[in-house]
Design a protein around this motif. Structure first.
Motif, PDB file in Angstrom:
ATOM      1  N   GLY A   1      39.255  43.553  43.966  1.00  0.00           N
ATOM      2  CA  GLY A   1      39.888  42.247  43.812  1.00  0.00           C
ATOM      3  C   GLY A   1      40.020  41.862  42.351  1.00  0.00           C
TER       4      GLY A   1
ATOM      5  N   ARG B   1      40.155  43.892  39.805  1.00  0.00           N
ATOM      6  CA  ARG B   1      41.151  44.757  39.164  1.00  0.00           C
ATOM      7  C   ARG B   1      42.562  44.306  39.513  1.00  0.00           C
ATOM      8  NH1 ARG B   1      43.151  46.651  35.004  1.00  0.00           N
ATOM      9  NH2 ARG B   1      44.292  48.591  35.188  1.00  0.00           N
ATOM     10  N   LEU B   2      42.780  43.873  40.742  1.00  0.00           N
ATOM     11  CA  LEU B   2      44.094  43.370  41.138  1.00  0.00           C
ATOM     12  C   LEU B   2      44.469  42.129  40.335  1.00  0.00           C
ATOM     13  CD1 LEU B   2      43.906  43.886  45.016  1.00  0.00           C
ATOM     14  CD2 LEU B   2      45.194  45.258  43.347  1.00  0.00           C
ATOM     15  N   VAL B   3      43.495  41.275  40.069  1.00  0.00           N
ATOM     16  CA  VAL B   3      43.738  40.094  39.237  1.00  0.00           C
ATOM     17  C   VAL B   3      44.139  40.536  37.829  1.00  0.00           C
ATOM     18  CG1 VAL B   3      42.652  38.093  38.122  1.00  0.00           C
ATOM     19  CG2 VAL B   3      42.249  38.538  40.550  1.00  0.00           C
ATOM     20  N   GLU B   4      43.407  41.533  37.282  1.00  0.00           N
ATOM     21  CA  GLU B   4      43.714  42.038  35.935  1.00  0.00           C
ATOM     22  C   GLU B   4      45.121  42.612  35.858  1.00  0.00           C
ATOM     23  OE1 GLU B   4      40.722  44.971  35.185  1.00  0.00           O
ATOM     24  OE2 GLU B   4      39.144  43.502  34.838  1.00  0.00           O
TER      25      GLU B   4
ATOM     26  N   ARG C   1      47.732  41.948  37.678  1.00  0.00           N
ATOM     27  CA  ARG C   1      48.733  40.884  37.761  1.00  0.00           C
ATOM     28  C   ARG C   1      48.789  40.113  36.444  1.00  0.00           C
ATOM     29  NH1 ARG C   1      48.402  35.693  39.323  1.00  0.00           N
ATOM     30  NH2 ARG C   1      46.345  35.927  40.274  1.00  0.00           N
TER      31      ARG C   1
ATOM     32  N   LEU D   1      51.094  34.508  41.435  1.00  0.00           N
ATOM     33  CA  LEU D   1      50.968  35.052  42.788  1.00  0.00           C
ATOM     34  C   LEU D   1      52.325  35.053  43.489  1.00  0.00           C
ATOM     35  CD1 LEU D   1      47.618  33.638  44.220  1.00  0.00           C
ATOM     36  CD2 LEU D   1      48.251  36.030  43.963  1.00  0.00           C
TER      37      LEU D   1
ATOM     38  N   LEU E   1      47.642  37.949  49.293  1.00  0.00           N
ATOM     39  CA  LEU E   1      47.330  38.440  47.946  1.00  0.00           C
ATOM     40  C   LEU E   1      46.144  37.692  47.344  1.00  0.00           C
ATOM     41  CD1 LEU E   1      50.976  38.758  46.581  1.00  0.00           C
ATOM     42  CD2 LEU E   1      49.416  40.650  47.134  1.00  0.00           C
ATOM     43  N   SER E   2      46.146  36.389  47.505  1.00  0.00           N
ATOM     44  CA  SER E   2      45.065  35.572  46.971  1.00  0.00           C
ATOM     45  C   SER E   2      43.727  35.945  47.609  1.00  0.00           C
ATOM     46  CB  SER E   2      45.364  34.094  47.207  1.00  0.00           C
ATOM     47  OG  SER E   2      44.295  33.290  46.766  1.00  0.00           O
TER      48      SER E   2
ATOM     49  N   GLU F   1      42.576  39.295  46.219  1.00  0.00           N
ATOM     50  CA  GLU F   1      42.093  39.177  44.844  1.00  0.00           C
ATOM     51  C   GLU F   1      40.723  38.507  44.790  1.00  0.00           C
ATOM     52  OE1 GLU F   1      45.011  37.255  42.382  1.00  0.00           O
ATOM     53  OE2 GLU F   1      46.309  39.035  42.328  1.00  0.00           O
ATOM     54  N   ARG F   2      40.447  37.601  45.699  1.00  0.00           N
ATOM     55  CA  ARG F   2      39.144  36.925  45.738  1.00  0.00           C
ATOM     56  C   ARG F   2      38.128  37.690  46.584  1.00  0.00           C
ATOM     57  NH1 ARG F   2      42.367  32.206  47.055  1.00  0.00           N
ATOM     58  NH2 ARG F   2      41.337  32.300  49.065  1.00  0.00           N
TER      59      ARG F   2
END
Length: 194
Positions: free
Chosen positions: A18, A20-23, A25, A32, A46-47, A50-51
């Motif tokens: 999660g 890494r997915l935030v990074e 993006r 989002l 997606l949210s 990521e969380r």
């Protein structure tokens, strides 16, 4: 590694994934909403991924890998520890999508710069996974069935593979992996970036 109850703490791999997915993006400066448009995945899903509120499915990770230009193994290797030359069987990362009956073992030692990799896949009898696009267009795949039977559809052509059979293809569009049964299927997937 999917969690059935929302009140459980995130799995360590899901939490790192999660983050890494935030990074990824953030590196692109996408909201989002922009990522949802590019991937075809809802903002809420997606949210939650990521969380680390949910463990992403294979189909979701495939869509995100396509948007970010990575294979699934590359993405998963980015949340693992430092690269090694030898990866012992007990140390190989196993990821499970219980909803689809898919288990994926990363056999190759993880490395973000790798071009080729080996993955062991297992599907339960009756499992059917559809990917709407490859993570990287033109991805070369070699699928070697170790036990059971596997049906693969690519470019509207269905291939049935039995124990010992191997299929080589380049993936440009939608693919489908189905285990017709009656036994589960176990196969090796060799992936080579174009």
């Amino acid at each position: 590694m999917r969690r059935e109850r929302e009140d459980l703490a995130p799995d360590a791999v899901d939490a790192r994934l999660g983050a890494r997915l935030v990074e990824l993006r953030a590196e692109r400066g996408w909201s989002l909403g922009e990522l949802a448009e590019r991937s075809g995945v809802s903002r809420s899903t997606l949210s939650r991924a990521e969380r680390a509120e949910v463990s992403p499915t294979a189909a979701l990770l495939n869509r995100l890998c396509q948007v970010y230009g990575r294979t699934m193994s590359q993405l998963l290797s980015e949340v693992e520890s430092a690269p090694a030359l030898v990866l012992r069987a007990a140390e190989q990362s196993v990821w499970e999508d219980r909803a689809s009956g898919f288990v994926r073992r990363s056999v190759s030692p993880p490395h973000a710069g790798l071009r080729g990799e080996l993955v062991e896949g297992r599907l339960t009898a009756g499992a059917d996974i559809a990917y709407d696009r490859p993570p990287v267009p033109g991805l070369e795949q070699h699928i070697w069935v170790l036990a059971g039977a596997l049906e693969i559809t690519a470019q509207d052509v269905r291939h049935r593979l039995d124990t010992g059979d191997c299929l080589r293809l380049r993936v440009w569009g939608a693919t489908r992996f189905r285990c017709p049964g009656p036994e589960n299927v176990r196969y090796v997937l060799a992936v080579v970036l174009p």
